[in-house]
Scaffold this active site. Structure first.
Site, PDB file in Angstrom:
ATOM      1  N   LYS A 149       0.559  -1.021   0.328  1.00 18.20           N
ATOM      2  CA  LYS A 149       0.176   0.312  -0.001  1.00 18.20           C
ATOM      3  C   LYS A 149       0.978   1.278   0.463  1.00 18.20           C
ATOM      4  O   LYS A 149       1.798   1.383   1.430  1.00 18.20           O
ATOM      5  CB  LYS A 149      -1.088  -0.463   1.474  1.00 18.20           C
ATOM      6  CG  LYS A 149      -1.918   0.866   1.461  1.00 18.20           C
ATOM      7  CD  LYS A 149      -1.541   2.430   2.177  1.00 18.20           C
ATOM      8  CE  LYS A 149      -2.662   3.221   1.856  1.00 18.20           C
ATOM      9  NZ  LYS A 149      -2.137   5.176   1.286  1.00 18.20           N
ATOM     10  N   GLU A 176       9.622  18.050  12.848  1.00 18.25           N
ATOM     11  CA  GLU A 176       9.999  17.436  11.574  1.00 18.25           C
ATOM     12  C   GLU A 176       9.170  18.393  10.635  1.00 18.25           C
ATOM     13  O   GLU A 176       8.040  18.233  10.833  1.00 18.25           O
ATOM     14  CB  GLU A 176      10.041  16.328  11.116  1.00 18.25           C
ATOM     15  CG  GLU A 176      10.250  15.821   9.951  1.00 18.25           C
ATOM     16  CD  GLU A 176      10.362  14.102   9.715  1.00 18.25           C
ATOM     17  OE1 GLU A 176      11.260  13.406   9.309  1.00 18.25           O
ATOM     18  OE2 GLU A 176       9.110  13.006   9.965  1.00 18.25           O
TER      19      GLU A 176
END
Length: 489
Positions: A180, A390
């Site tokens: 996926k 981040e």
């Protein structure tokens, strides 16, 4: 392979058939350099689609295990050759879909070819060890056995290399796969899957399902017939993978990013350090988990380093990654573009000084894309969002350190621990850095981004689940060890 990308619809691949989703809906993938261009459409899959894929992989796992490691390696050699033959097309698809410059995309695709050949060769390498027994009349040995069905969930920033460095070892060690990809890189991922399918893999060995993470991804994580999950992506999803996998007692492998520091010591070659910070922090528009985002410079060379860094960043050419001479492309999606802009504003609001960049580019040549100039901040403190979170974009925070010890302490002041680098000409300093830095990938006089395919890759602290990808280390995740004791009758 098809050569026309615009408007092409890509299907799921289940039990060796390309099939539409039961939803009869698709997801549009657009070019971030020109949002008016549709790169292609992928399936908006359902739980039923995912169940079919897992069932196919489950039914195929016994015969694939029995095929033998040598035979499985041959399929990877074939896939490598097919990918190499289609390298230009796959790379161009990648550039159109997620914005990476064409030279970078070609390099990544070539790396995918090399990874396939590396693990193809594993087909002829040992799969266990003979161990002395206290019984002189017995034979004792270990044997590596596959896990079964492996769920592979990958991000959009390396849509060729990351899927391949997960799928290649999983396959050669005898596992079947349900893959996926992130929807933002799913057209490129479909091109990679085509290479595997043309290599002639048996029915059900590799299955490919696209769609939303909340539906397809979650169903894959929770499925009772999935025996392991290998995941690269966000902390939020990674935490969910860990909880679900632990609850079911299956193996899981997580890589969840970093806030990677570069230390520039007073005795460093400043020009080389500047070059590496720009390459490590801004290539791929800063959208690498190993990208340099915090640069900690000893104070006696701080001003010189800062001036050279800004001068070099100002020369970066920004535009469509397919155009010759472009060094940095757009952000990969509108969502990522907005995230970067939000962090630039957060940096300003929290008191950091924006030295350069952080501006949206809206001139005629770039008005239809997600373009932003690299942002360089100073006067950043470790409690600011741009120092702790981040960003996954072209934002660099500069810090000043009084000593190497202070620099290492600042570098370690993060929940992440993926990669880190230092620039120094002092062997004592580099050895201290190697010993003290809390990171899984440690580089000396080199940029923080990048790892060689034959070496273990993974992080410490919040960056990883602890297991390592790539190289021989991949075998430890994708197999179980069986100890065998044989005694004559």
């Amino acid at each position: 392979m098809e050569t026309t990308l615009t408007g092409q619809t890509f299907k799921n691949y289940i039990n060796n058939e390309w099939v539409n989703s039961n939803s009869e809906k698709t997801i549009k993938s657009i070019n971030p350099a020109n949002t008016e261009e549709v790169v292609g459409y992928v399936q908006s899959s359902t739980n039923e689609d995912l169940n079919k894929a897992v069932e196919a992989a489950h039914n195929a796992k016994k015969s694939w295990r029995k095929a033998g490691q040598a035979a499985r390696g041959q399929y990877l050699y074939k896939a490598a050759n097919i990918l190499e033959e289609n390298l230009d097309e796959v790379a161009e698809t990648m550039t159109r879909e997620m914005g990476k410059t064409l030279p970078e995309a070609k390099g990544e695709t070539a790396r995918g070819v090399a990874i396939l050949r590396y693990y193809a060769a594993e087909g002829m390498r040992k799969e266990g060890d003979v161990i002395p027994s206290t019984d002189k009349d017995a034979l004792m040995f270990t044997k590596k056995t596959p896990l079964g069905v492996v769920g592979v969930i990958t991000p959009w920033n390396f849509p060729v290399a990351i899927p391949i460095w997960k799928m290649a070892p999983a396959l050669v060690y005898g596992n079947t796969i349900v893959f996926k990809p992130a929807t933002e890189g799913a057209v490129t991922a479909a091109k990679v899957v085509e290479c595997f399918t043309k290599a002639g893999l048996p029915e059900g060995v590799l299955n490919f399902v696209t769609g939303s993470g909340s539906i397809v991804g979650q169903s894959l994580i929770d499925h009772e017939k999935v025996n392991a999950i290998t995941f690269t992506g966000s902390e939020t999803v990674g935490s969910n993978v860990a909880k679900s996998s632990a609850a079911r007692g299956i193996k899981f492998q997580l890589e969840m990013g970093g806030k990677n520091p570069v230390i520039v010591a007073a005795d460093a070659d400043i020009d080389k350090a500047v070059e590496a910070v720009i390459s490590g922090g801004l290539r791929s528009t800063g959208q690498k988990c190993t990208a340099s985002s915090r640069v900690i410079v000893e104070e006696e060379i701080y001003e010189e380093f800062k001036e050279k860094l800004i001068d070099a960043v100002q020369k970066i050419t920004i535009g469509d990654g397919l155009q010759e001479g472009v060094w940095m492309g757009p952000c990969a999606s509108e969502s990522q573009f907005n995230t970067v802009k939000e962090y630039v504003e957060k940096g300003r609001a929290e008191g950091a000084s924006l030295l350069y960049g952080g501006e949206e580019l809206t001139d005629e040549a770039r008005a239809k894309g997600f373009y932003i100039t690299p942002a360089i901040f100073e006067e950043v403190t470790n409690d600011m969002a741009i120092a702790r979170e981040e960003i996954f974009g072209p934002v660099i925070a500069l810090f000043k350190a009084e000593s190497l010890e202070q620099a290492i302490e600042a570098a370690n002041d993060t929940k992440y621990g993926l990669s880190a680098s230092i620039f120094t000409s002092n062997i004592t300093s580099l050895l201290e850095f190697v010993d003290e830095i809390e990171a899984g990938l440690v580089r000396v006089n080199a940029e923080s981004a990048g790892v060689e395919l034959q070496a273990p890759f993974g992080g410490m602290k919040g960056s990883s689940s602890g297991s390592r990808e790539q190289g021989e280390a991949a075998k430890e995740f994708f197999t179980e060890t069986k100890t065998v004791f044989v005694k004559g009758v």
